[in-house]
Scaffold this active site. Structure first.
Site, PDB file in Angstrom:
ATOM      1  N   ARG A 287      66.689  77.760 101.303  1.00  0.00           N
ATOM      2  CA  ARG A 287      66.936  76.954 100.089  1.00  0.00           C
ATOM      3  C   ARG A 287      67.210  77.807  98.853  1.00  0.00           C
ATOM      4  NH1 ARG A 287      62.598  73.798 102.213  1.00  0.00           N
ATOM      5  NH2 ARG A 287      63.474  72.037 103.330  1.00  0.00           N
TER       6      ARG A 287
ATOM      7  N   LYS B 202      80.043  79.924  90.976  1.00  0.00           N
ATOM      8  CA  LYS B 202      80.723  79.103  91.992  1.00  0.00           C
ATOM      9  C   LYS B 202      80.761  79.904  93.284  1.00  0.00           C
ATOM     10  CE  LYS B 202      84.036  76.160  89.586  1.00  0.00           C
ATOM     11  NZ  LYS B 202      85.474  75.870  89.502  1.00  0.00           N
TER      12      LYS B 202
ATOM     13  N   GLU C 149      94.599  86.430  86.108  1.00  0.00           N
ATOM     14  CA  GLU C 149      93.469  85.652  85.557  1.00  0.00           C
ATOM     15  C   GLU C 149      93.126  86.143  84.136  1.00  0.00           C
ATOM     16  OE1 GLU C 149      92.074  82.953  86.656  1.00  0.00           O
ATOM     17  OE2 GLU C 149      92.164  82.893  88.827  1.00  0.00           O
TER      18      GLU C 149
ATOM     19  N   LYS D  44      84.039  83.872  79.723  1.00  0.00           N
ATOM     20  CA  LYS D  44      83.539  83.089  80.865  1.00  0.00           C
ATOM     21  C   LYS D  44      82.091  82.661  80.613  1.00  0.00           C
ATOM     22  CE  LYS D  44      83.732  81.968  85.507  1.00  0.00           C
ATOM     23  NZ  LYS D  44      84.392  82.206  86.777  1.00  0.00           N
TER      24      LYS D  44
ATOM     25  N   GLU E 203      81.247  72.210  85.552  1.00  0.00           N
ATOM     26  CA  GLU E 203      82.643  71.782  85.391  1.00  0.00           C
ATOM     27  C   GLU E 203      82.788  70.270  85.186  1.00  0.00           C
ATOM     28  OE1 GLU E 203      85.398  74.043  87.836  1.00  0.00           O
ATOM     29  OE2 GLU E 203      86.821  72.402  87.721  1.00  0.00           O
TER      30      GLU E 203
ATOM     31  N   ARG F 178      84.540  73.508  81.244  1.00  0.00           N
ATOM     32  CA  ARG F 178      84.852  74.528  82.260  1.00  0.00           C
ATOM     33  C   ARG F 178      86.222  74.292  82.912  1.00  0.00           C
ATOM     34  NH1 ARG F 178      80.587  77.438  86.472  1.00  0.00           N
ATOM     35  NH2 ARG F 178      82.117  78.858  87.353  1.00  0.00           N
TER      36      ARG F 178
ATOM     37  N   ASN G 126      90.890  76.311  84.590  1.00  0.00           N
ATOM     38  CA  ASN G 126      91.920  76.000  85.593  1.00  0.00           C
ATOM     39  C   ASN G 126      93.335  76.081  85.015  1.00  0.00           C
ATOM     40  OD1 ASN G 126      90.006  75.508  87.599  1.00  0.00           O
ATOM     41  ND2 ASN G 126      89.676  73.428  86.821  1.00  0.00           N
TER      42      ASN G 126
ATOM     43  N   HIS H   6      96.404  76.703  87.136  1.00  0.00           N
ATOM     44  CA  HIS H   6      96.009  76.545  88.540  1.00  0.00           C
ATOM     45  C   HIS H   6      96.638  75.316  89.218  1.00  0.00           C
ATOM     46  CE1 HIS H   6      93.258  79.725  87.516  1.00  0.00           C
ATOM     47  NE2 HIS H   6      92.735  79.754  88.721  1.00  0.00           N
TER      48      HIS H   6
ATOM     49  N   HIS I   3      98.105  76.516  92.433  1.00  0.00           N
ATOM     50  CA  HIS I   3      97.542  76.137  93.743  1.00  0.00           C
ATOM     51  C   HIS I   3      98.610  75.539  94.642  1.00  0.00           C
ATOM     52  CE1 HIS I   3      93.025  75.861  92.498  1.00  0.00           C
ATOM     53  NE2 HIS I   3      93.341  77.052  92.980  1.00  0.00           N
TER      54      HIS I   3
ATOM     55  N   HIS J 177      96.628  85.202  94.515  1.00  0.00           N
ATOM     56  CA  HIS J 177      96.152  84.104  93.671  1.00  0.00           C
ATOM     57  C   HIS J 177      96.609  84.309  92.214  1.00  0.00           C
ATOM     58  CE1 HIS J 177      93.547  80.944  92.224  1.00  0.00           C
ATOM     59  NE2 HIS J 177      92.945  81.792  91.405  1.00  0.00           N
TER      60      HIS J 177
END
Ligand code: NAD
Length: 359
Positions: A117, A139, A181, A230, A240, A244, A248, A251, A255, A268
């Site tokens: 956990r 993340k 990025e 960040k 998010e 947040r 993106n 993106h 993507h 990426h």
């Protein structure tokens, strides 16, 4: 040497992010200190293991080596790393350390979030993308046959060790992926509501030659500026639900290009830059930004020598955008520029988007 702090209010928790170029032979003892001298395992990416296992000098029996490539961020490897941790009898107070790029950081973080956990997790990012983006913010995820990062968690590390010496062996394709990025952070800087009064766009403009040459002092400052942004965003919105989402930027279209090229033609970061150019064009068509700002954006991107990627017609990329995990009720979500360093979220139906891209 810089030390930044991420403070997650909801959990009353803070963690340090160290940025320096100290001797790599000293890194192990600092990491072990951060593990409170308790038991640990280390997950390395294969290439990083080959390059750095000698200098880092972790005991072989505590090391799990993950093959390189996005496809390795999968369920089978997740189970293998969990079993390795169990075989090493890690307890709750022990630690799992990730040394490598975003792939290793994401899968190892997901293991750490679910092992008993939740167990201490330490990030040692070795790509520029991982240093400026994926290692900070919590993340963690693995991919499934249904898509990227669909199984995951928000799980913050206990400490992040960014050492710019790792950049020396990073090839130019991966380096430029990270720069993609970083450019994104420049374009969203003012929307991050950060206390630090830096002008990242200006810095990126003035120092592009030094940045492309990986000059160490400049890179430490650049990484630190991105990490500060960040931190500011994640501290305001860890999960998010609002702010947040601005991370993106670039993106939505990026993507789609990654998916249409099966994740193996471009990096990426290259796709994010292509997505930024798409977003800038969209914002110009909608009169959200002045022409001058469009020129400034494209000029900065050119300074970093990004080539145009393969073009797709709207009939190809719009259906892919509707399957994005960020799309809702047939609305495609875009982060678009509205002024210098500022972005906002916009929703479009597929019909609206088809019309806007025609204009
Ligand atoms: P990567 O982890 O695949 O690393 C790229 C390649 O560089 C690998 O072959 C790796 O072994 C090699 N490498 C790493 N460090 C090196 C070094 N110092 N010298 C030489 N080679 C080195 O790619 P990446 O771009 O770091 O990460 C991409 C992943 O990050 C994706 O899975 C993406 O989904 C994820 N990501 C996560 C977040 C997040 O917030 N968690 C954010 C952005 C991206």
């Amino acid at each position: 040497m810089k030390e930044l702090q991420m403070h997650i209010k909801s959990k009353e928790k803070s963690y340090p992010i160290f940025i320096n170029n100290d001797e790599l032979s000293n890194l192990k003892s600092k990491i072990i200190d951060a593990c409170n001298n308790k038991n640990y395992i280390v997950v390395f990416s294969q290439k990083v293991y080959k390059l750095y296992s000698k200098v880092l000098d972790f005991p072989k029996n505590k090391i799990f080596v993950l093959k390189d490539g996005e496809k390795e961020k999968n369920y089978k490897n997740y189970i293998k790393i969990l079993n390795f941790a169990l075989s090493q009898k890690l307890k709750r107070e022990d630690s799992i350390i990730a040394i490598g790029g975003g792939v290793v950081g994401d899968i190892t973080g997901f293991v750490a979030s679910t092992y008993m956990r939740g167990i201490n997790f330490i990030q040692v990012p070795t790509t520029l993308l991982a240093m400026t983006d994926s290692s900070v913010g919590g993340k963690v995820a693995i991919n499934s046959n249904f898509g990227k990062n669909l199984i995951g968690a928000f799980y913050q590390p206990k400490a992040v060790f960014i050492n710019t010496n790792f950049l020396k062996t990073l090839d130019s394709k991966q380096y430029k992926s990270g720069l993609g990025e970083i450019l994104k952070y420049g374009f969203i800087e003012k929307s991050c509501n950060s206390d630090s009064e830096e002008n990242l766009l200006n810095f990126l403009y003035e120092n592009h030659e030094k940045i492309l040459k990986k000059e160490d002092y400049i890179m430490q400052n650049l990484i630190s500026s991105c990490v500060k942004l960040k931190i500011a965003v994640v501290q305001q919105d860890e999960k998010e639900s609002g702010l947040r989402k601005i991370l993106n930027y670039g993106h939505t279209y990026g993507h789609a290009v990654e998916k249409l090229t099966k994740f193996n033609k471009y990096t990426h970061g290259e796709c994010v830059v292509e997505g930024i150019k798409f977003a800038v064009k969209l914002a110009t068509n909608l009169n959200l930004i002045a022409k001058d700002y469009q020129f400034l954006c494209n000029d900065l991107i050119e300074k970093y020598d990004y080539k145009d990627l393969k073009k797709f017609p709207p009939e190809k990329y719009i259906p892919v955008m509707t399957t994005d995990k960020k799309a809702t009720n047939n609305f495609i979500k875009f982060i678009l520029p509205t002024k210098y360093g500022t972005v906002e979220e916009y929703d479009f139906t597929t019909e609206e988007l088809s019309e806007i891209v025609k204009s």
